[in-house]
Design a protein around this motif. Structure first.
Motif: not given
Length: 337
Positions: A295-322
């Motif tokens: 449901k949620l992922v921690g992507l950093g230490e800032k207050m706003t870095d707790l984000q609702e999980f999004d599978s498309e965002q997750f995979v896009h972030a991994l393959f951003a270079g491609l």
């Protein structure tokens, strides 16, 4: 249209700030996982048994989990055979597509479940040190920013400093904390918190719980007692039971998920500290092994870095270079689709 371009178009409706957070938060996993896949593709070029074996090792190294890797490899082999793919480079979008498939479920609710009206109760469980209290604080901040009235319950009465830690977060985000003294009955704290939430017309009650008990009581029995008290006061609550896991612990996080998931009616997972691990593949492993949504992922230490999980965002972030490489190819050759 290619898979990567479709993926980019799909997330283009979401805010750029969120896309950036996923990219930055998953940079270590991207470096460790996708760059190794890229190196393998460029070096081997052809798909053969050696290629599959190396890809398998990379996936296991990223903590995708052996069972999940075996399933993924079977799916990839079947797809390669079906599409008659020989060139390793053509496997990139197929792999990405399969990863999204592993993270998604058609019948699953996206986002946090909220009460249709009145008070929403969210219970947090998990061992000590995984970032439970920090998650509650950041989620409290998120809800406040959305204009919700929030209250926190200091149900971890056993760990030294746990109540004070939640109070610090409460002061930081401007949310009151209902508490009793250290060593009190956590179920009694929850009862007080629900009464206070009702009296103050609160929208959301965020409940902390213990990750370990200092006495001989069974933790799972204690959590079930809390659950019963909440349900007695609000029959359809808790609306979410979120298990908080530290992504850095890899397969240990999976074991924790199995322990808590079996005993406490977990409805969703929170994976913290994804930004500090190269083993973000654990998200896929836990999603597959437990069949519980992230449901949620921690992507950093800032207050706003707790984000609702999004599978498309997750995979896009991994393959951003491609995705960027493919865009450059399209720009240089307008006929490429």
């Amino acid at each position: 249209m290619s898979f990567f371009r479709k993926l980019k178009e799909s997330i283009s409706t979401k805010t750029e700030a969120v896309t950036t957070k996923f990219k930055e938060g998953l940079s270590k996993t991207r470096d460790a996982f996708v760059e190794k896949v890229e190196e393998l593709i460029l070096r081997r070029k052809k798909i053969d048994e050696d290629f599959y074996e190396e890809l398998e090792e990379i996936l296991i190294g990223a903590d995708v989990g052996i069972n999940t890797v075996m399933k993924l490899m079977d799916d990839l082999r079947a797809e390669v055979k079906k599409r008659k793919i020989e060139d390793a480079a053509a496997l990139r979008p197929v792999l990405s597509e399969k990863l999204i498939g592993l993270l998604d479920a058609d019948d699953e609710e996206v986002g946090l479940r909220m009460a249709p009206s009145g008070l929403t109760v969210i219970l947090f469980v998990g061992v000590n040190g995984v970032g439970k209290t920090t998650t509650i604080g950041k989620l409290g901040y998120k809800f406040k920013q959305e204009g919700k009235k929030v209250l926190m319950a200091a149900g971890d009465t056993f760990r030294a400093g746990a109540i004070e830690q939640l109070e610090v977060w409460g002061q930081r985000v401007g949310v009151d904390v209902i508490k009793q003294q250290a060593g009190s009955d956590p179920a009694a704290v929850m009862f007080d918190a629900i009464q206070a939430a009702k009296t103050r017309n609160v929208d959301i009650l965020l409940c902390d719980t213990a990750g370990r008990l200092q006495n001989k009581s069974n933790l799972m029995e204690e959590l079930n007692k809390i659950y019963r008290v909440i349900q007695r006061e609000i029959p359809d609550a808790p609306h979410e039971v979120l298990l908080v896991l530290d992504a850095n612990t890899g397969q240990n996080a999976l074991q924790q998920a199995k322990l808590f998931g079996d005993k406490t009616g977990v409805t969703g997972l929170v994976l913290t500290k994804l930004d500090s691990t190269a083993k973000g593949g654990i998200v896929i492993a836990i999603r597959q092994e437990m069949n519980i949504p992230v449901k949620l992922v921690g992507l950093g230490e800032k207050m706003t870095d707790l984000q609702e999980f999004d599978s498309e965002q997750f995979v896009h972030a991994l393959f951003a270079g491609l995705v960027t490489e493919e865009e450059e190819e399209v720009e240089s050759d307008p006929e490429v689709e």
